[in-house]
Write an enzyme that holds these catalytic residues in place. Structure first.
Site, PDB file in Angstrom:
ATOM      1  N   LEU A  88      35.131  35.019  31.864  1.00 52.71           N
ATOM      2  CA  LEU A  88      34.513  34.473  33.065  1.00 52.71           C
ATOM      3  C   LEU A  88      34.215  35.627  34.019  1.00 52.71           C
ATOM      4  CD1 LEU A  88      36.745  31.316  33.672  1.00 52.71           C
ATOM      5  CD2 LEU A  88      34.530  31.448  32.507  1.00 52.71           C
TER       6      LEU A  88
ATOM      7  N   THR B 166      33.623  37.404  37.331  1.00 52.66           N
ATOM      8  CA  THR B 166      34.072  37.102  38.690  1.00 52.66           C
ATOM      9  C   THR B 166      33.427  37.989  39.747  1.00 52.66           C
ATOM     10  OG1 THR B 166      35.982  38.541  38.322  1.00 52.66           O
ATOM     11  CG2 THR B 166      36.299  36.176  37.958  1.00 52.66           C
TER      12      THR B 166
ATOM     13  N   SER C  56      33.465  42.888  37.333  1.00 48.05           N
ATOM     14  CA  SER C  56      34.836  42.434  37.091  1.00 48.05           C
ATOM     15  C   SER C  56      34.778  41.062  36.443  1.00 48.05           C
ATOM     16  CB  SER C  56      35.643  42.377  38.386  1.00 48.05           C
ATOM     17  OG  SER C  56      37.020  42.146  38.103  1.00 48.05           O
ATOM     18  N   SER C  57      35.835  40.735  35.722  1.00 46.23           N
ATOM     19  CA  SER C  57      35.874  39.449  35.034  1.00 46.23           C
ATOM     20  C   SER C  57      37.305  39.076  34.706  1.00 46.23           C
ATOM     21  CB  SER C  57      35.055  39.503  33.735  1.00 46.23           C
ATOM     22  OG  SER C  57      35.697  40.362  32.796  1.00 46.23           O
ATOM     23  N   SER C  58      37.468  37.821  34.344  1.00 50.03           N
ATOM     24  CA  SER C  58      38.702  37.386  33.700  1.00 50.03           C
ATOM     25  C   SER C  58      38.399  37.370  32.210  1.00 50.03           C
ATOM     26  CB  SER C  58      39.117  35.995  34.189  1.00 50.03           C
ATOM     27  OG  SER C  58      40.314  35.591  33.554  1.00 50.03           O
TER      28      SER C  58
END
Length: 377
Positions: free
Chosen positions: A67, A69, A91-93
């Site tokens: 995901l 972000t 950035s991400s999860s």
């Protein structure tokens, strides 16, 4: 949200019940770490608000998917509803399966102290806290807001690891038994080796590749290890809010211009970044290439290769053929390098990057070697 059912489904899909990481996945409410995220569309990235659409939030948070972000300098937490953001993800999860894979490669045991590199949403730190206890976890990120948000979200589920805002490739405080990186690096930073305890283990991915590197601290202060047969890719380290601009001006030149050299390739046009072995071999051989794909005016598959040194290549599918016409310009012939790798791939049935032995000197010089082939990153 009754998240425990969703976490059970996620754990069942990616972790064997006997795995040491099964319980941490079950115990971690991933949705708490991604209340807002971006989805891609034809005009750019649009924020999604989890609490406003709980069913969609649960589906997204407890799927084994990444995901996004943050796009460029804009975090999803700060994007307004309906806003379209353009740029590259910063950035991400990361998909939980890859996070767990990196932690597994770390070979953690309950007494170990861990440095979690690239806090991001905080999900990887949460899994580590669930397994080790938060007093044994330190997590770092270059982005102050990511540290602030992750600290709040970790605290909401009862975890208070040590959290640092800093460039993970610079000098680091403390000592650690394990270093596991959720961001890719061009080579292993010397700062990691200085804080890794004797016999300690580090795990990272190499920037621009699908290579997972594992290495154990050696007596000389360096490390020795291997490129795993597994594969994974992360965003690269950054020092600011965004990555440097993409090579749009060079792309405008390469889009339709006649090359300084025009040749025929015996191979079909390839989407390099979908061919992990070729992509990884090319990236360690000629780092920094930007790949783009599309079609020509007749709808035929076309691929471009762009490099900051001004080199470029365009491969166009030849009508009624599976071969390609290649235009190249600039100081290097990028497509010749690619075709050489593809020839070796066909000739040997494999490329030597996966399974390569890794040797890292105390100052971080990282060398891969296998079967007579070697490269220093």
């Amino acid at each position: 949200m009754d998240w425990t059912h969703h976490a059970t489904q996620l754990a069942r899909s990616m972790v064997h019940p006997t795995s040491r990481w099964h319980r941490p996945v079950l115990a971690t409410p991933r949705h708490e770490f991604v209340p807002r995220w971006f989805t891609a569309g034809p005009e750019g990235w649009t924020p999604k608000d989890g609490p406003s659409y709980e069913a969609a939030w649960a589906r997204a948070a407890y799927a084994d998917q990444t995901l996004v972000t943050k796009v460029g300098p804009v975090h999803a937490d700060h994007a307004t509803d309906g806003q379209t953001v353009t740029g590259r993800p910063t950035s991400s999860s990361t998909l939980p399966g890859l996070v767990v894979s990196m932690l597994r490669h770390g070979q953690l045991h309950p007494a170990h102290e861990l440095l979690d590199v690239a806090t991001g949403s905080g999900y990887s730190a949460a899994l580590a806290c669930a397994y080790l206890g938060d007093h044994r976890v330190t997590t770092v990120d270059v982005d102050p807001y990511l540290i602030e948000a992750a600290a709040e979200r970790l605290g909401s589920v009862g975890y208070h690891p040590k959290m640092l805002t800093q460039d993970a490739t610079a000098a680091l405080p403390g000592e650690y038994d394990r270093i596991v990186s959720m961001v890719s690096v061009p080579n292993v930073p010397a700062s990691w080796l200085r804080v890794l305890r004797p016999g300690g283990r580090l795990v990272t991915t190499i920037a621009g590749t699908g290579l997972i590197l594992t290495a154990d601290k050696s007596d000389d202060g360096g490390s020795v290890g291997q490129i795993e047969w597994d594969r994974g890719a992360f965003m690269a380290t950054r020092t600011g809010d965004d990555y440097p601009p993409q090579l749009d001006d060079l792309f405008d030149q390469a889009r339709d211009e006649e090359g300084e050299e025009v040749t025929d390739s015996p191979y079909p046009v390839l989407n390099v970044m979908q061919a992990w072995e070729v992509w990884s071999m090319l990236s360690v051989t000629a780092p920094g290439i930007e790949h783009r794909t599309g079609t020509d005016n007749d709808g035929n598959p076309t691929a471009w290769m762009l490099h900051p040194d001004g080199s470029w290549a365009r491969a166009e599918t030849k009508p009624l053929s599976r071969t390609a016409t290649v235009h190249q310009g600039g100081p290097r012939r990028l497509y010749d390098i690619l075709d050489g790798i593809r020839w070796r791939w066909l000739q040997d049935g494999e490329l030597p990057v996966y399974g390569a032995k890794v040797t890292i000197t105390p100052d971080g010089e990282t060398t891969l070697a296998r079967g007579g082939w070697s490269v220093t990153l």
